[in-house]
Structure formats: structure tokens, C-alpha cells
Design an enzyme around this catalytic site. Sequence first.
Site, PDB file in Angstrom:
ATOM      1  N   HIS A   1      -2.181   3.726  -1.576  1.00  0.00           N
ATOM      2  CA  HIS A   1      -2.986   4.861  -1.387  1.00  0.00           C
ATOM      3  C   HIS A   1      -2.555   6.157  -2.356  1.00  0.00           C
ATOM      4  CE1 HIS A   1      -4.426   2.933   1.619  1.00  0.00           C
ATOM      5  NE2 HIS A   1      -3.154   3.099   2.267  1.00  0.00           N
TER       6      HIS A   1
ATOM      7  N   GLN B   1     -18.410   4.731   1.837  1.00  0.00           N
ATOM      8  CA  GLN B   1     -18.953   5.817   2.405  1.00  0.00           C
ATOM      9  C   GLN B   1     -18.772   5.608   4.198  1.00  0.00           C
ATOM     10  OE1 GLN B   1     -22.995   5.811  -0.424  1.00  0.00           O
ATOM     11  NE2 GLN B   1     -22.259   7.079   1.540  1.00  0.00           N
TER      12      GLN B   1
ATOM     13  N   GLU C   1       1.235  -1.376  -0.026  1.00  0.00           N
ATOM     14  CA  GLU C   1       0.073   0.020   0.350  1.00  0.00           C
ATOM     15  C   GLU C   1       1.164   1.133   0.277  1.00  0.00           C
ATOM     16  OE1 GLU C   1      -2.086  -2.954   0.622  1.00  0.00           O
ATOM     17  OE2 GLU C   1      -3.104  -1.401   0.105  1.00  0.00           O
TER      18      GLU C   1
ATOM     19  N   ARG D   1       2.580  -8.717   4.184  1.00  0.00           N
ATOM     20  CA  ARG D   1       1.881  -8.416   3.247  1.00  0.00           C
ATOM     21  C   ARG D   1       2.187  -7.877   2.305  1.00  0.00           C
ATOM     22  NH1 ARG D   1      -3.551  -4.863   3.562  1.00  0.00           N
ATOM     23  NH2 ARG D   1      -3.871  -5.566   1.279  1.00  0.00           N
TER      24      ARG D   1
ATOM     25  N   TYR E   1       3.420   1.932   1.761  1.00  0.00           N
ATOM     26  CA  TYR E   1       3.847   1.819   2.983  1.00  0.00           C
ATOM     27  C   TYR E   1       5.516   1.987   3.605  1.00  0.00           C
ATOM     28  CZ  TYR E   1      -0.754   2.994   4.995  1.00  0.00           C
ATOM     29  OH  TYR E   1      -2.251   3.195   4.920  1.00  0.00           O
TER      30      TYR E   1
HETATM   31  P1  NAP Z   1     -26.761  16.323  -3.040  1.00  0.00           P
HETATM   32  O1  NAP Z   1     -25.817  15.658  -2.464  1.00  0.00           O
HETATM   33  O2  NAP Z   1     -27.675  16.874  -1.796  1.00  0.00           O
HETATM   34  O3  NAP Z   1     -26.749  17.054  -4.236  1.00  0.00           O
HETATM   35  C1  NAP Z   1     -27.991  17.576  -5.043  1.00  0.00           C
HETATM   36  C2  NAP Z   1     -27.527  19.041  -5.935  1.00  0.00           C
HETATM   37  O4  NAP Z   1     -28.501  19.985  -6.458  1.00  0.00           O
HETATM   38  C3  NAP Z   1     -26.487  19.822  -5.418  1.00  0.00           C
HETATM   39  O5  NAP Z   1     -24.990  20.118  -6.659  1.00  0.00           O
HETATM   40  C4  NAP Z   1     -26.450  21.833  -5.864  1.00  0.00           C
HETATM   41  O6  NAP Z   1     -26.118  22.422  -5.884  1.00  0.00           O
HETATM   42  C5  NAP Z   1     -28.324  21.371  -6.469  1.00  0.00           C
HETATM   43  N1  NAP Z   1     -29.475  22.243  -6.064  1.00  0.00           N
HETATM   44  C6  NAP Z   1     -29.809  22.090  -4.984  1.00  0.00           C
HETATM   45  N2  NAP Z   1     -31.072  22.622  -4.772  1.00  0.00           N
HETATM   46  C7  NAP Z   1     -31.145  23.070  -5.934  1.00  0.00           C
HETATM   47  C8  NAP Z   1     -32.209  24.278  -6.801  1.00  0.00           C
HETATM   48  N3  NAP Z   1     -33.365  24.405  -5.675  1.00  0.00           N
HETATM   49  N4  NAP Z   1     -32.132  24.332  -7.784  1.00  0.00           N
HETATM   50  C9  NAP Z   1     -31.040  23.953  -8.112  1.00  0.00           C
HETATM   51  N5  NAP Z   1     -30.351  22.904  -7.942  1.00  0.00           N
HETATM   52  C10 NAP Z   1     -30.118  22.927  -6.870  1.00  0.00           C
HETATM   53  O7  NAP Z   1     -28.121  15.670  -3.370  1.00  0.00           O
HETATM   54  P2  NAP Z   1     -27.725  14.554  -4.682  1.00  0.00           P
HETATM   55  O8  NAP Z   1     -26.988  14.204  -5.607  1.00  0.00           O
HETATM   56  O9  NAP Z   1     -29.566  14.073  -4.847  1.00  0.00           O
HETATM   57  O10 NAP Z   1     -27.616  12.770  -4.192  1.00  0.00           O
HETATM   58  C11 NAP Z   1     -28.645  12.605  -2.509  1.00  0.00           C
HETATM   59  C12 NAP Z   1     -27.260  11.064  -1.679  1.00  0.00           C
HETATM   60  O11 NAP Z   1     -26.456  10.439  -1.595  1.00  0.00           O
HETATM   61  C13 NAP Z   1     -26.092  12.295  -1.493  1.00  0.00           C
HETATM   62  O12 NAP Z   1     -25.856  13.310  -0.040  1.00  0.00           O
HETATM   63  C14 NAP Z   1     -24.899  11.327  -1.333  1.00  0.00           C
HETATM   64  O13 NAP Z   1     -24.510  10.860  -0.119  1.00  0.00           O
HETATM   65  C15 NAP Z   1     -25.559  10.515  -1.852  1.00  0.00           C
HETATM   66  N6  NAP Z   1     -24.678   9.827  -2.654  1.00  0.00           N
HETATM   67  C16 NAP Z   1     -23.469   9.249  -3.234  1.00  0.00           C
HETATM   68  C17 NAP Z   1     -23.159   9.179  -4.417  1.00  0.00           C
HETATM   69  C18 NAP Z   1     -21.984   8.775  -4.467  1.00  0.00           C
HETATM   70  O14 NAP Z   1     -21.253   9.436  -3.505  1.00  0.00           O
HETATM   71  N7  NAP Z   1     -20.962   8.266  -5.310  1.00  0.00           N
HETATM   72  C19 NAP Z   1     -23.534   8.466  -4.987  1.00  0.00           C
HETATM   73  C20 NAP Z   1     -25.542   8.871  -5.208  1.00  0.00           C
HETATM   74  C21 NAP Z   1     -25.860   9.046  -4.062  1.00  0.00           C
HETATM   75  P3  NAP Z   1     -26.641  23.792  -6.169  1.00  0.00           P
HETATM   76  O15 NAP Z   1     -27.291  24.248  -5.070  1.00  0.00           O
HETATM   77  O16 NAP Z   1     -24.374  24.175  -6.183  1.00  0.00           O
HETATM   78  O17 NAP Z   1     -26.982  23.924  -6.827  1.00  0.00           O
HETATM   79 FE1  SF4 Z   2     -17.444  -0.004   4.138  1.00  0.00          FE
HETATM   80 FE2  SF4 Z   2     -19.713  -1.097   4.806  1.00  0.00          FE
HETATM   81 FE3  SF4 Z   2     -19.921   0.094   2.638  1.00  0.00          FE
HETATM   82 FE4  SF4 Z   2     -18.467  -2.272   2.750  1.00  0.00          FE
HETATM   83  S1  SF4 Z   2     -20.478  -1.612   2.596  1.00  0.00           S
HETATM   84  S2  SF4 Z   2     -17.541  -0.585   1.999  1.00  0.00           S
HETATM   85  S3  SF4 Z   2     -17.421  -1.625   4.731  1.00  0.00           S
HETATM   86  S4  SF4 Z   2     -19.577   1.058   4.696  1.00  0.00           S
END
Ligand code: NAP
Ligand code: SF4
Length: 674
Positions: free
Chosen positions: A254, A341, A166, A216, A168
Site C-alpha cells: 500500500h 472512485q 500488500e 496470498r 500487511y
Molecule cells: P472541479 O473539480 O470542480 O474543478 C474546477 C476548478 O476550477 C477548480 O480548480 C476551481 O478552483 C476552479 N474554478 C472554479 N470556479 C472558477 C472560476 N469562476 N474562475 C476560475 N477558476 C474557477 O471541476 P472539473 O475539474 O471540471 O472536474 C469535474 C469533475 O470531474 C470532478 O469533480 C471530478 O470528480 C471529475 N473528474 C475526476 C478526475 C480524477 O479524479 N482523476 C478526472 C477528471 C474529472 P478555484 O476555485 O480554487 O480556482
Molecule cells: Fe471501482 Fe467500479 Fe471504478 Fe471499478 S468501475 S474501479 S469497481 S468504482
Amino acid sequence: MPAFPRLLAPLDLGFTSLRNRFVMGAMHTRLETLDRPNERLAAFYGRRAQGEAGLILTGGYAPNPDGIFEPGGPLLCDAGQLAEHRAITAAVHQAGSKIAMQIVHTGRYAKIEGCVAPSGKRARINPVTPRVLGTDEVWTTIRDFAHTAMLAREGGYDGVEIMGSEGYLINQFTAPFTNQRTDEFGGSFENRIRFALEVIKAVRQAVGADFIIIYRISAVDLVDGGMNGEEVAALARRVEQAGANIINTGIGWHESVVPTMAAPVPRAAWAFAIRNVKNAVGIPVIASNRINTPEGAEALLESGVADMVSMARPMLADPDFARKTRLGRPQDINTCIACNQACLDRIFTERTATCLVNPRAGREIEFSDQPASQPKRIAVVGGGPAGMAFAINASERGHKVTLFEAAAALGGQLNLAKLVPGKNEFNEMLRYFKTRLAALQVDQRLGHAPTAAQLVDGGYDEIIVATGVRPRIPGFPGVDHPKVMSYIDVLSGRKRPGPRVAIIGAGGIGFDVAEFLVGERKESESPERFMQVWAVDTSLATPGGLLAHGGQGEPPAREVTMLQRKDESLGKRLGKSTGWILKAKLKRAGVRMVQGATYDAVDEQGLHFTEGGQRKLLAVDSVILCAGQESERSLYDELMARGAKVRLVGGADVAAELDALRAIDQATRLAVAL
Ligand code: NAP
Ligand code: SF4
């Protein structure tokens, strides 16, 4: 014959034996920073031993203060610290497992002033430039490893894992990239591997013959100037000769720019590199990275890739992984969905690890799983992650739960997430929830949305509202134009966007939709395609196992522009361990990113917006709304108006940045408290 004969076979090491081939891999959890750390760590590892892991590897302990991860990070160099370790080893031994302590010197990855390394090259992921270790200091560090191993033995461990992968310190010595030394520890291959071999020999001398030493190895470095496959195999042979009993494998550093364990990495993708190590040695080899089912693990052993399998995240997700496998119940395993996450993303942002699908992970002492003193009749409305998690945990405690879901199937937002190519691990989460609900005989009313009056008249002791979220619809002119569609329309296939697309909102869902539309998610469909996209040399002929072309994807399926109102770089708030993967892929697909936008209107011409005070037109065929969510609370409001006793969980409670992690954690804690 058991369904998984190879996984369940004991491993005889001569002086000791392991009850099966399941290894809980080492993971830095930062649990030592929480209250009651000794009790907490003992409960965490002890719980995995109760789940019948054959061998448990602790998170890494540094052999001296230079080698810690960060100020206050785990360190073992003083016998005065052994009480905490004895609590851990006793808990594991009591449950019949073996435990080895990982010794890691982080070298130039240490987030401390004056970190040390073989040479003075700063790591891309650490702002601190390292100080070069003098030759005498290298020999002192070797003695420190041996001293820590001896203390581990006194602390009751069955062995140690010497962390040589990794990126290290040991890995920094073996790779030409980070080792430009001119003394006996640098230059030729022989000199570069000297540090690793001297550490193993010194540890063996300190601990005696009847103590497990695992080394490892970095099976593929995935950095320019890393070792090639021939050198890795030669190192593995020398590690065996130096006195190791087992070789564990690590994949990438990493600082590698190739994903090694996130969801887009196909399952068991690194078998080619692990097999290279296995073919070189006679001692047992452990396979690691993206192994999350007993079926996949058994197949690796059957095909001769390895002798044991390491699962760190899967045993965070389900401490009973090995026990359920032994009982022939793989369908009951709470599968790790490789989201990172709650584990890695939290560790990389100075928080403590837990698990999205198992909020008890690392929090064992906070959850009492005693049966409810007074079983209740409980109605749960909404069959998404929060509703299902609540129903399962409440039923397990003896409550009588009725679960209502308006749609024909359980899952809520998970049914959308699983449609995103590359996120099909969400299917496993759904399978687990459904299997548990059926096993607990929860009364499931699908296609049924009860009214407030029906719920009040139903005579329930508790009503839990888990009605989730609905997409936010921004208020700009033309938001109802036929060009405009929601992410749900797109992911569910109800609507098909044209060739030129604007995405409004750049949160997790905006990024998912962008990837979906440019067709970049297909690489997780096959290891071959993944390796091509990320320029991995599966012949292992090149240094570090990387190809010169730097990655080849297919031409993007659409022209995509992502926009957000915030004046910051897009994707800044995505998960630390996965956000860079998403951004790299979208950059390669030519996705344009606009920050600080104000949306003016959508019409036949496309999306009109203002950026930096200038009005602009984006001539697009489709505009997709990924503007976040709002809580769906109409039922809750009605129930409250009727004076009912009602509780909110999940997105219905707080929609902002909703994710399954918060929903499941909140629902589980509520169910345990009732
Ligand atoms: P979000 O992360 O809260 O993003 C919402 C987006 O909409 C932001 O970019 C925001 O940017 C914009 N927005 C907010 N209010 C708005 C408005 N009134 N008009 C126009 N734009 C607006 O929500 P999400 O994308 O729906 O995701 C939901 C959750 O799902 C996330 O918090 C995340 O934890 C999870 N998720 C995570 C992943 C990942 O990490 N790979 C993938 C999918 C889902 P501005 O306010 O700057 O415009
Ligand atoms: Fe980490 Fe749990 Fe997501 Fe697996 S399911 S990657 S252990 S948070």
C-alpha cells in the site's frame, strides 16, 4: 467448445472442486458499518455467487484485536460472532459457489494506537509508530491465525486466504525493509519467511486436510528493500510444502510509489511477476490486478501465467461477470474502468465501497428490481451517463422510454473523458451502455433536441431532464482572447495549444488536461513504457523489483503552469488512490503549480495574475479554461414554466464537482423508484 474454455473449466482440488476459474478477490468494503450488516454482506456476496463466481474471497478479518484495519474493523476470534458468517456462507452456497474467508493481520498498517510490527519502523501511510512484537507474541499471533481459521470452518467457509501481500504483517516479516529482528523471525531469508510458513502449518493443523488454504504472496513488493524474484519463488515453493492448496498473487505494498491497479496501469501488466510464482510451484496460482475482461483473463490462462484469475473490482462492477462469460456474452459485461472512485477512494476516506458503474454494489438490499406496477411512457432528454443509466434502469422495469440526444452520438462528457490518453477504459463504459440500450430496444433519437412544447405535447407520463453541464467561463478581461480555449477545444482536438500553456483551474479536468499536454499519459499504451516510467525491474533481480534510476519519462511536450484561486496545494481534492499518481507525473514533467491566484487579464503578452499581493505575468501562448461546470437547465426552466411534470438528474441537477459516480447513482435510484 465454449469461447472461454480455460476460464470455464472446473478446478478439482481433490476434496472439493470449483465450478470455474473465476475468483472474486478480497476487498475491504466497510459494509459492516452500515445498517443491517449481516443481511447486507450476505446479499453482497450471495449476488456474486448467483453470477457464478467459482470462488469468492471475503474482505479481510483480523485474527486478533492488534490486526484490525481501524477501530471497529472486521475481526473474527470468538465463536459468538459466527451467526453473521453463517448467513454469508449459506447465501453463497445456496447459489452454488465456494467461499473462503480472508485472514489479514494489518501489522504496522493498523490505524490504531499501539499497532504492532516485526520492527519499529513507521509506515509512510500511517501516523502511528508500531510497537515491536516480542518473540512470544509472534508465536501467539501464529496460534491466533489458526484459531480464526478454525472458526471460519465452523462458520461454513470452504477455506481461508492467508494474506501475505500488500505490505500487511506477514509481508512485513518477509521483507528485509521492515524486518530487522534478531530472533528466529528475522535476519536470514529462512528466518524472515518463518512466520508465514508457521502460520500456514498451524492453520493446516487446525482445519484438517479437507479445507482450502490459499496463501496470498507478494509477487513483487515494489518497495526498496523488498524481496527479489528469486526469494519470492523460493517462498512460493515453501508455501506449497507447508500445506497451501492455492497461491494467490498480490502486487506492491500500500505504500509503494508505483501504481498497481489504477487506470494508467496497462491491463495484465504484472504477468511477468505472476509467472515467476507460477513457474516455481505445482499448485494452482491465481493472477490478479488489472484484469477486467474475459478475453484478457483467458489469454493469461492460455499463456500459462496462471491457473485462475482474481477480479475484485470487476465483480463489484458486474456481479454476473462469470455468468455472462459462460453464456458467451462478454459484450454485455459492465466493465470495471479502474477509476477507483467509488471503491478504493471511498475506503481510503472512511466511507463504504460501492461502484461508479454499478450503484447497486454493496447496496443490494436497497434496490428493488421489481417490475413497475404501472408502466409509463417516459421521455429522457440527454444521452450522457445520467440519461443512459436512467433509460436502462427504467426500461428494465418495464417503462417505455424515449431517449433524446442532441449530438449525433450518445455519451455526453464520457466522449471527452475517453479522449484523454490513459482513460480509454471509458470506451468500455460507453460500449456497455449502448449494448444495453439496444438490447432493451430503447427508442433512441440521436441528433434530436426536442423543444419544451414538443415534450409537453408528446403526452409523456414523465419527463426526465439529463441535459448535463456546460463549461464555466470565468469573467476576467480578455477571456475571449484568441489565446484562450476551453478544455473541450483541447481534448477534442479542435484547437492545438502552443508550447507554453497556462491552465486555469486544477480540478480533475485541469489535471487531466495538464497530463495530456505534457504527453505523460502515453505510458498506459504499453507495459514496457509503463515499467520504464515507474522504474520497475521486470527481471525481478533487484530487491523489491525496483530500478535505481527512479523512473524515466520522455521530456515534456510543453511548458505547463497550473493555477487555482484556492490557497491550498493543487490536487488536494483528487481521488486518494489516484491523485498521487497524477501529481507525481506532473512533477516529473516540470509542471509549475500556483495556488491563491487572482486572474487579472489575458492579452498578447500572456496571462496576468496576482499571487501573494504581487502582480505577475505568465508569458504563455495558450490559456486553457478548466474552471468547472455549470448546469445546463434551459429546457428544464422552460418545461417548468409550462407547468410540466419534470425531474432533473445528473449534472443538470447539480454541476459542482460533477462526476459520473453521482450522475449514475442518482439516475439509477430515480429509475428504480418510478
Ligand atoms: P472541479 O473539480 O470542480 O474543478 C474546477 C476548478 O476550477 C477548480 O480548480 C476551481 O478552483 C476552479 N474554478 C472554479 N470556479 C472558477 C472560476 N469562476 N474562475 C476560475 N477558476 C474557477 O471541476 P472539473 O475539474 O471540471 O472536474 C469535474 C469533475 O470531474 C470532478 O469533480 C471530478 O470528480 C471529475 N473528474 C475526476 C478526475 C480524477 O479524479 N482523476 C478526472 C477528471 C474529472 P478555484 O476555485 O480554487 O480556482
Ligand atoms: Fe471501482 Fe467500479 Fe471504478 Fe471499478 S468501475 S474501479 S469497481 S468504482
